[in-house]
Write a protein that holds these residues in place. Structure first.
Motif, PDB file in Angstrom:
ATOM      1  N   THR A 405       0.658  -1.208   0.211  1.00  0.00           N
ATOM      2  CA  THR A 405      -0.041   0.071   0.170  1.00  0.00           C
ATOM      3  C   THR A 405       1.011   1.157   0.075  1.00  0.00           C
ATOM      4  OG1 THR A 405      -1.822  -1.051   1.192  1.00  0.00           O
ATOM      5  CG2 THR A 405      -1.670   1.306   1.228  1.00  0.00           C
ATOM      6  N   ALA A 406       2.057   1.116   0.791  1.00  0.00           N
ATOM      7  CA  ALA A 406       2.724   2.175   0.875  1.00  0.00           C
ATOM      8  C   ALA A 406       3.395   2.649  -0.483  1.00  0.00           C
ATOM      9  CB  ALA A 406       3.703   2.329   2.044  1.00  0.00           C
ATOM     10  N   THR A 407       3.982   1.639  -1.062  1.00  0.00           N
ATOM     11  CA  THR A 407       4.917   1.897  -2.356  1.00  0.00           C
ATOM     12  C   THR A 407       4.420   1.472  -3.689  1.00  0.00           C
ATOM     13  OG1 THR A 407       5.728  -0.363  -2.133  1.00  0.00           O
ATOM     14  CG2 THR A 407       6.743   1.185  -0.631  1.00  0.00           C
ATOM     15  N   GLY A 408       3.467   0.664  -3.468  1.00  0.00           N
ATOM     16  CA  GLY A 408       2.782   0.355  -4.835  1.00  0.00           C
ATOM     17  C   GLY A 408       3.584  -0.835  -5.636  1.00  0.00           C
ATOM     18  N   ASP A 409       4.413  -1.503  -4.944  1.00  0.00           N
ATOM     19  CA  ASP A 409       5.372  -2.398  -5.712  1.00  0.00           C
ATOM     20  C   ASP A 409       4.976  -3.482  -5.537  1.00  0.00           C
ATOM     21  OD1 ASP A 409       7.359  -4.099  -6.341  1.00  0.00           O
ATOM     22  OD2 ASP A 409       8.928  -2.806  -5.644  1.00  0.00           O
ATOM     23  N   GLN A 410       4.404  -4.515  -6.567  1.00  0.00           N
ATOM     24  CA  GLN A 410       3.627  -5.494  -6.716  1.00  0.00           C
ATOM     25  C   GLN A 410       4.402  -6.567  -6.073  1.00  0.00           C
ATOM     26  OE1 GLN A 410       0.563  -5.587  -7.910  1.00  0.00           O
ATOM     27  NE2 GLN A 410       0.449  -7.793  -7.647  1.00  0.00           N
ATOM     28  N   LYS A 411       5.454  -6.710  -5.862  1.00  0.00           N
ATOM     29  CA  LYS A 411       6.461  -7.898  -5.377  1.00  0.00           C
ATOM     30  C   LYS A 411       5.829  -7.977  -3.791  1.00  0.00           C
ATOM     31  CE  LYS A 411      10.643  -5.194  -3.917  1.00  0.00           C
ATOM     32  NZ  LYS A 411      12.238  -5.307  -4.387  1.00  0.00           N
ATOM     33  N   TYR A 412       5.466  -6.769  -3.244  1.00  0.00           N
ATOM     34  CA  TYR A 412       5.516  -7.001  -1.896  1.00  0.00           C
ATOM     35  C   TYR A 412       3.953  -8.014  -1.790  1.00  0.00           C
ATOM     36  CZ  TYR A 412       9.141  -3.931  -1.253  1.00  0.00           C
ATOM     37  OH  TYR A 412      10.264  -3.154  -1.366  1.00  0.00           O
ATOM     38  N   LEU A 413       3.189  -7.572  -2.359  1.00  0.00           N
ATOM     39  CA  LEU A 413       1.721  -8.188  -2.596  1.00  0.00           C
ATOM     40  C   LEU A 413       2.007  -9.617  -2.976  1.00  0.00           C
ATOM     41  CD1 LEU A 413      -1.394  -8.216  -2.266  1.00  0.00           C
ATOM     42  CD2 LEU A 413      -1.525  -7.149  -4.310  1.00  0.00           C
ATOM     43  N   ASP A 414       2.540  -9.728  -4.031  1.00  0.00           N
ATOM     44  CA  ASP A 414       2.932 -11.180  -4.554  1.00  0.00           C
ATOM     45  C   ASP A 414       3.529 -12.077  -3.475  1.00  0.00           C
ATOM     46  OD1 ASP A 414       2.055 -10.382  -6.903  1.00  0.00           O
ATOM     47  OD2 ASP A 414       3.799 -10.231  -7.823  1.00  0.00           O
TER      48      ASP A 414
END
Length: 575
Positions: A405-414
């Motif tokens: 949520t903070a960065t928008g970086d998809q790797k964290y959600l994945d």
């Protein structure tokens, strides 16, 4: 008694927030600041005022050492406190009488403490002592017996150090010498399983029931819980408890060597954040709540090392620093929630994201696709090289959801979704429809051999079978992860899974008590209120569990445990 000078913050020039803690004004423009007269003191953890209001005894957390120390000072605020302790142990529940005599409890372990009067440790039977109260020359102390559900009252003569014991039907929560000189005990009555108030009669040395289904609130106001709605009761209990267990989040100034940020400060901060997101805390303005959160988060971030919040508590020698993923995750999660809520200053926010990314990078070598995270091989930890327990992995999963949520970086959600799929793959459903899982992934129970080279410190482990599944306490992190995934509208867990989870919660209860494990209790382990589901379980909005929290206050045995107030807040806000 050691009476050395302590550093005092310069007199405050900020405007008062209008909030009071322990009866003293809080300066929201400063960092966890209480004002005694004209003398502001930072990081006050707990406080006692003498009955004539001339003296205060208080503990603080040093922003330099992270240590808890105890002080005595004139309540008028002469800015000349006397330092009473200077040890690495934790002092708690201090009381001070009209002569300036100070008594306190000093923690030895999670189940043992010592009573100290004016610097002298009393020769008492080993046990857990807490809830001190002074009445002239008499000190009243609650003592927990070997069973967590059994307590007794100790009546100690301050001058002679002699004592009497009184068998107590309560799980003692508070002992108070009230303005009318009555000695009052509050707690959960073990016979009725209701909150009760007892008077101690000094002449007959007997405890006499005064009121059932009741507690005393602020300003000695009697609160009758029976007949109140769960919401109204929880609001009363929250307002009553706001001054207990570190109301200023002062433990945020501690280092994490003993896990105090991971397991105390973080829980308190999470509760405050939940209150912020749901309209506040009864009797506390949103401005004050915001100031408490912002100051606490800034301190926790400033106390971080470049690679997170290491501990020494779990290392083999208890001196070597360990950067365990779960310890970092427990701190990182509430801080990232505060960041995403817009409650951090710019400098703290930038620093937090740097730390979060460093923690991600440092743990990448210990991620094994299809297996999850492992403890770094070769570190000074008993389970080096072994796959992490589910609750530890999923605590990081919670942080990853916030980091996405903070960065928008998809790797964290994945990665969070990978953790969720791994967790779900090892769940089982009981014949009666409950969703169950083990503390460890199955690889742990399968064991390993020396030749496999899994672990240096535990080179082999024989296969074992776990029949009771995870303990209720640790399982709360996994439940929270499932709840947050549902909020994020992920598709790992289905509606059927969440329905089964509700049945799991129902199955934990055993009469008026709770089992220790998801699958029951050990043969020699009686179900207890101490195992009541908390934290993530409260987010399921179960009416029976909310009602339990609204009517039964369970005393905390560990001082400054952030769970209690936080759980009351969760119960109020999630129905």
């Amino acid at each position: 008694m050691s009476c050395t000078s302590a550093p005092i913050v310069s007199p405050s020039t900020g405007q008062s927030s209008g909030a009071y803690f322990f009866g003293y004004p809080y300066d929201a423009n400063k960092d966890a600041l209480l004002v005694f007269g004209t003398c502001p003191v930072a990081n006050v953890l707990t406080l006692s005022t003498s009955s004539d209001s001339r003296w205060v005894a208080y503990s603080t957390v040093s922003a330099i050492t992270g240590r808890v120390d105890l002080f005595r000072m004139a309540a008028s605020g002469n800015c000349a406190p006397e330092q009473l302790t200077k040890t690495d142990t934790v002092e708690f529940d201090p009381v001070i009488d009209d002569t300036g005599s100070v008594a306190w409890a000093q923690m030895n372990s999670d189940s043992s403490s010592t009573v100290v009067i004016d610097g002298e440790a009393l020769d008492l039977p080993q046990g857990l002592y807490k809830g001190l109260a002074y009445d002239q020359d008499t000190l009243y102390v609650g003592q927990q017996l070997a069973s967590a559900d059994k307590w007794q009252l100790m009546v100690i003569n301050r001058s002679s150090r002699q004592y009497d014991t009184v068998s107590c039907p309560l799980l003692i929560d508070r002992i108070t010498v009230r303005s009318d000189n009555r000695v009052v005990l509050e707690g959960l009555d073990s016979a009725t399983n209701h909150m009760a108030i007892y008077d101690y009669h000094t002449d007959s040395k007997a405890l006499v029931r005064l009121q059932d289904n009741a507690v005393y609130g602020i300003d000695e106001q009697l609160i009758t819980l029976k007949g109140l709605s769960s919401d109204d009761s929880l609001k009363q209990l929250i307002q009553r408890d706001i001054d207990s267990d570190d109301p200023l989040l002062s433990y945020s100034s501690a280092n994490n060597a003993a896990g105090r940020l991971s397991y105390y400060a973080s829980y308190r901060l999470l509760g405050m954040l939940d209150a912020w997101q749901h309209g506040g805390i009864p009797g506390l303005s949103q401005a004050t709540l915001k100031a408490l959160i912002t100051h606490a988060a800034a301190k926790m971030i400033s106390n971080a090392k470049d690679y997170g919040w290491p501990t020494t508590k779990y290392s083999l020698d208890q001196h070597t620093e360990l950067s365990l993923l779960v310890n970092d995750a427990c701190v990182l999660y509430p801080l990232l929630k505060a960041y995403n809520a817009g409650l951090l200053d710019d400098q703290s926010g930038r620093r937090l994201l740097e730390i979060a990314k460093t923690i991600w990078d440092r743990n990448e070598s210990d991620w094994i696709q299809g297996q999850g995270y492992r403890f770094t091989p070769g570190i000074a930890y008993i389970w080096d090289g072994v796959t992490l327990p589910f609750n530890q992995q999923n605590a990081f999963g919670l942080a990853l959801l916030e980091l996405h949520t903070a960065t928008g970086d998809q790797k964290y959600l994945d990665r969070a979704l990978d953790l969720a799929k791994l967790f779900k793959s090892e769940m089982v459903q009981s014949d009666d429809g409950r969703l169950l899982w083990h503390y460890w992934p199955q690889r742990f129970y399968d064991g390993w051999t020396i030749s496999s080279g899994v672990s240096v410190n535990t080179p082999e482990r024989k296969p074992t079978q776990d029949t009771l599944f995870e303990d209720v306490s640790h399982s709360a992190w996994n439940v929270m992860f499932m709840v947050e995934l549902q909020k994020n509208q992920t598709i790992v867990f289905t509606g059927q899974d969440y329905s089964a989870l509700d049945k799991t919660l129902t199955g934990i209860k055993d009469g008026v008590s709770f089992n220790r494990f998801l699958g029951g209790s050990l043969p020699n382990q009686t179900p207890s209120l101490q195992y009541r589901p908390s934290y993530g379980w409260l987010f399921l909005g179960n009416d029976d569990l909310r009602s339990d929290y609204a009517t039964r206050v369970i005393t905390t045995t560990i001082p400054y445990d952030g769970d209690r107030l936080a759980n009351l807040i969760y119960a109020l806000n999630h129905d």
